[in-house]
Write a protein that holds these residues in place. Structure first.
Motif, PDB file in Angstrom:
ATOM      1  N   GLY A  84     -16.858   9.962  -6.939  1.00  0.00           N
ATOM      2  CA  GLY A  84     -16.993  11.171  -6.113  1.00  0.00           C
ATOM      3  C   GLY A  84     -15.687  11.935  -6.025  1.00  0.00           C
ATOM      4  O   GLY A  84     -15.650  13.057  -5.543  1.00  0.00           O
ATOM      5  N   LEU A  85     -14.609  11.314  -6.471  1.00  0.00           N
ATOM      6  CA  LEU A  85     -13.314  12.009  -6.488  1.00  0.00           C
ATOM      7  C   LEU A  85     -12.806  12.120  -7.930  1.00  0.00           C
ATOM      8  O   LEU A  85     -12.746  11.113  -8.649  1.00  0.00           O
ATOM      9  N   THR A  86     -12.483  13.346  -8.312  1.00  0.00           N
ATOM     10  CA  THR A  86     -11.861  13.579  -9.627  1.00  0.00           C
ATOM     11  C   THR A  86     -10.497  14.213  -9.396  1.00  0.00           C
ATOM     12  O   THR A  86     -10.363  15.108  -8.548  1.00  0.00           O
ATOM     13  N   ILE A  87      -9.509  13.752 -10.146  1.00  0.00           N
ATOM     14  CA  ILE A  87      -8.153  14.297 -10.011  1.00  0.00           C
ATOM     15  C   ILE A  87      -7.777  15.016 -11.298  1.00  0.00           C
ATOM     16  O   ILE A  87      -7.954  14.467 -12.380  1.00  0.00           O
ATOM     17  N   ARG A  88      -7.270  16.232 -11.131  1.00  0.00           N
ATOM     18  CA  ARG A  88      -6.797  16.980 -12.312  1.00  0.00           C
ATOM     19  C   ARG A  88      -5.329  17.340 -12.085  1.00  0.00           C
ATOM     20  O   ARG A  88      -5.009  18.037 -11.109  1.00  0.00           O
TER      21      ARG A  88
ATOM     22  N   MET B 231      -7.926   5.743  -2.241  1.00  0.00           N
ATOM     23  CA  MET B 231      -7.951   6.360  -3.569  1.00  0.00           C
ATOM     24  C   MET B 231      -8.429   5.373  -4.639  1.00  0.00           C
ATOM     25  O   MET B 231      -8.981   5.761  -5.660  1.00  0.00           O
ATOM     26  N   ARG B 232      -8.207   4.107  -4.391  1.00  0.00           N
ATOM     27  CA  ARG B 232      -8.537   3.104  -5.410  1.00  0.00           C
ATOM     28  C   ARG B 232     -10.042   2.998  -5.626  1.00  0.00           C
ATOM     29  O   ARG B 232     -10.508   2.726  -6.716  1.00  0.00           O
ATOM     30  N   THR B 233     -10.808   3.196  -4.536  1.00  0.00           N
ATOM     31  CA  THR B 233     -12.267   3.127  -4.689  1.00  0.00           C
ATOM     32  C   THR B 233     -12.870   4.515  -4.861  1.00  0.00           C
ATOM     33  O   THR B 233     -13.968   4.656  -5.402  1.00  0.00           O
ATOM     34  N   ALA B 234     -12.153   5.537  -4.395  1.00  0.00           N
ATOM     35  CA  ALA B 234     -12.715   6.903  -4.457  1.00  0.00           C
ATOM     36  C   ALA B 234     -12.730   7.462  -5.879  1.00  0.00           C
ATOM     37  O   ALA B 234     -13.673   8.137  -6.288  1.00  0.00           O
TER      38      ALA B 234
ATOM     39  N   LEU C  21       0.860  -1.190   0.000  1.00  0.00           N
ATOM     40  CA  LEU C  21       0.000   0.000   0.000  1.00  0.00           C
ATOM     41  C   LEU C  21       0.892   1.234   0.000  1.00  0.00           C
ATOM     42  O   LEU C  21       1.908   1.277   0.696  1.00  0.00           O
ATOM     43  N   ARG C  22       0.467   2.242  -0.766  1.00  0.00           N
ATOM     44  CA  ARG C  22       1.238   3.498  -0.794  1.00  0.00           C
ATOM     45  C   ARG C  22       0.432   4.593  -0.111  1.00  0.00           C
ATOM     46  O   ARG C  22      -0.733   4.814  -0.478  1.00  0.00           O
ATOM     47  N   LEU C  23       1.032   5.220   0.892  1.00  0.00           N
ATOM     48  CA  LEU C  23       0.368   6.343   1.572  1.00  0.00           C
ATOM     49  C   LEU C  23       1.194   7.594   1.273  1.00  0.00           C
ATOM     50  O   LEU C  23       2.003   8.044   2.074  1.00  0.00           O
ATOM     51  N   GLN C  24       1.027   8.098   0.078  1.00  0.00           N
ATOM     52  CA  GLN C  24       1.870   9.208  -0.377  1.00  0.00           C
ATOM     53  C   GLN C  24       1.126  10.533  -0.411  1.00  0.00           C
ATOM     54  O   GLN C  24       1.741  11.574  -0.658  1.00  0.00           O
ATOM     55  N   ALA C  25      -0.185  10.508  -0.228  1.00  0.00           N
ATOM     56  CA  ALA C  25      -0.955  11.740  -0.442  1.00  0.00           C
ATOM     57  C   ALA C  25      -1.480  12.315   0.872  1.00  0.00           C
ATOM     58  O   ALA C  25      -1.921  11.581   1.763  1.00  0.00           O
ATOM     59  N   PHE C  26      -1.432  13.624   0.933  1.00  0.00           N
ATOM     60  CA  PHE C  26      -1.713  14.357   2.160  1.00  0.00           C
ATOM     61  C   PHE C  26      -2.507  15.594   1.740  1.00  0.00           C
ATOM     62  O   PHE C  26      -1.948  16.538   1.167  1.00  0.00           O
TER      63      PHE C  26
ATOM     64  N   ASP D  38      -2.234   4.891  -2.899  1.00  0.00           N
ATOM     65  CA  ASP D  38      -3.442   4.090  -2.654  1.00  0.00           C
ATOM     66  C   ASP D  38      -4.298   4.718  -1.575  1.00  0.00           C
ATOM     67  O   ASP D  38      -5.507   4.512  -1.530  1.00  0.00           O
ATOM     68  N   LEU D  39      -3.656   5.470  -0.690  1.00  0.00           N
ATOM     69  CA  LEU D  39      -4.380   6.066   0.439  1.00  0.00           C
ATOM     70  C   LEU D  39      -4.037   7.548   0.531  1.00  0.00           C
ATOM     71  O   LEU D  39      -2.958   7.967   0.103  1.00  0.00           O
ATOM     72  N   MET D  40      -4.968   8.297   1.096  1.00  0.00           N
ATOM     73  CA  MET D  40      -4.689   9.726   1.313  1.00  0.00           C
ATOM     74  C   MET D  40      -5.196  10.136   2.699  1.00  0.00           C
ATOM     75  O   MET D  40      -6.315   9.810   3.088  1.00  0.00           O
TER      76      MET D  40
END
Ligand SMILES: Cc1cc2nc3c(=O)[nH]c(=O)nc-3n(C[C@H](O)[C@H](O)[C@H](O)COP(=O)(O)OP(=O)(O)OC[C@H]3O[C@@H](n4cnc5c(N)ncnc54)[C@H](O)[C@@H]3O)c2cc1C
Length: 387
Positions: free
Chosen positions: A198-202, A191-194, A115-120, A163-165
């Motif tokens: 309901g989550l969009t990334i630009r 992030m994998r299910t979001a 699992l990657r927890l790279q986002a904050f 994978d996680l934020m």
């Protein structure tokens, strides 16, 4: 307690690993706007990204100074830890405030590299540095009390490679709580299910290849079980991770500064103009010496801050001062290096201009220099608070 110098074996091993990812690797990524997947995988598999995770959760359980040494050597080698450094400090929020069940569910998998927890996710377009004004809202819904998240975040790094934020949201309006720092909560978003639900990334293009993104939340459902700690106390959870973050980023800046100083010294010794090495001219060698002196001074404060952190002593001011001094030292060293290289400093193949762009970030993020000055002025010197 071991001194950072005693981590020489780890420093050597990191340097060896980084040698597999030379300047051309980073230039290639930048050309395509790609993420350094192979580099991050190599660091993960070697266990460096989980060194701060306690042994009972599968990590190495090493002190902050070791993480500092790792990040410093990555930067000194010409690589960029910005692609993955967050895992070292974001997992601290989970470690310190997560339930035992959450820790067992996520930390060993992070340590194993599964699992990657790279986002904050903290910064928002409308709040900027004033985190208490974030507007991303989470309301409870349904029999399980799931959170429904709506809002927007900006400049959130690595979200497409995580994978996680860790996400800071408002669970009570600013106007409805006694203090503006209350009413915020931390959610762990999968992030994998979001994504797409309901989550969009630009992606946001920046002057360096940093995997920056903007996030749009439109009724994203996050299970109640993903609340970290207590509802309403999220701001304090985020704040208490800041010291480690600042010290680690400061160590990166020291590594950048050493990269610039080493390259400038070598180039000044080899490059001949007017029939002699340019480094014979004091006008060329003195700025390099000055950059070295500034870096050594900054490094002493970084080590002092790390030492206090490890002993559990208050270290907020030292962490802030370390980050300010180190980010300014690396910028000064970068400027000196460009000047020493003359025109070649601007040529992509030398990697000086890339590192110069990369190290500029640290005077703005994760906290800007002005906010550090404000902290020191009001906390250490008793000056009136301006905001
Ligand atoms: C490449 C990159 C990656 C980032 N990654 C992340 C991330 O992963 N997660 C995340 O949450 N955020 C991230 N950020 C956001 C970063 O933390 C913010 O940009 C930073 O905190 C500053 O916020 P702002 O850009 O809104 O500036 P603003 O708050 O608008 O400030 C602009 C300028 O005004 C100054 N200023 C503001 N208020 C005052 C004051 N009261 N006194 C004196 N000066 C003041 C600031 O110091 C700054 O120089 C990233 C930013 C960048 C550029």
């Amino acid at each position: 307690m071991a001194t950072p110098e005693q981590y020489q074996d780890i420093r050597d091993a990191v340097t060896k690993l980084c040698a597999q990812f030379p300047g051309e690797y980073w230039q290639g990524l930048e050309k395509e706007g790609d993420y350094p997947t192979d580099f991050v995988r190599a660091l993960t598999e070697s266990g460096y990204l989980s060194i701060l995770i306690p042994e009972e959760y599968g990590g190495a359980g090493l002190p902050l100074s070791v993480a500092c040494a790792v990040l410093e050597e990555i930067q000194r080698s010409g690589c960029n830890a910005g692609a993955c450094h967050a895992q070292m400090y974001t997992m601290g929020t989970l470690l310190r405030h997560g339930s035992e069940q959450q820790k067992l569910q996520y930390l060993p998998a992070i340590a194993r590299g599964e699992l990657r927890l790279q986002a904050f996710g903290v910064t928002e377009p409308g709040s900027g540095t004033d985190t208490t004004r974030i507007k991303t809202r989470a309301r409870r819904d349904g029999p399980d009390g799931d959170y429904i998240v709506s809002g927007q975040k900006v400049f959130i790094s690595r979200t497409e490679h995580s994978d996680l934020m860790i996400l800071l949201v408002r669970t009570a309006e600013r106007e409805d709580v006694a203090r503006p720092t209350e009413g915020m909560s931390v959610l762990l978003v999968d992030m994998r299910t979001a994504l797409g639900n309901g989550l969009t990334i630009r992606p946001i293009k920046t002057m360096m290849n940093h995997a920056s993104t903007e996030l749009f939340f439109d009724e994203l459902r996050v299970p109640a079980a993903n609340l970290i700690g207590e509802e309403g106390r999220g701001f304090s959870y985020i704040m208490d991770g800041m010291n480690a973050e600042r010290i680690l980023i400061a160590a990166e800046c020291i590594g950048d500064a050493r990269f610039f100083i080493e390259h400038a010294s070598l180039y000044a010794s080899e490059r001949e103009v007017f029939g002699r090495p340019i480094g014979l001219n004091q006008g060329v060698q003195f700025p390099i010496a000055r950059a070295h002196i500034q870096t050594e001074a900054a490094d002493a404060i970084v080590k002092r801050a790390a030492g206090k952190f490890e002993r559990g002593e208050p270290c907020g001011s030292d962490a802030n001062m370390a980050k300010l001094l180190a980010s300014e030292a690396s910028w000064q060293a970068g400027d000196t290096c460009i000047q020493t290289f003359g025109g070649y400093g601007f040529a992509t193949e030398y990697n000086i201009e890339r590192k110069f762009r990369e190290t500029r970030l640290y005077q703005v993020a994760p906290i800007s220099t002005n906010l550090i000055l404000s902290h020191v002025a009001t906390h250490d010197l008793g000056l009136p608070k301006s905001f």
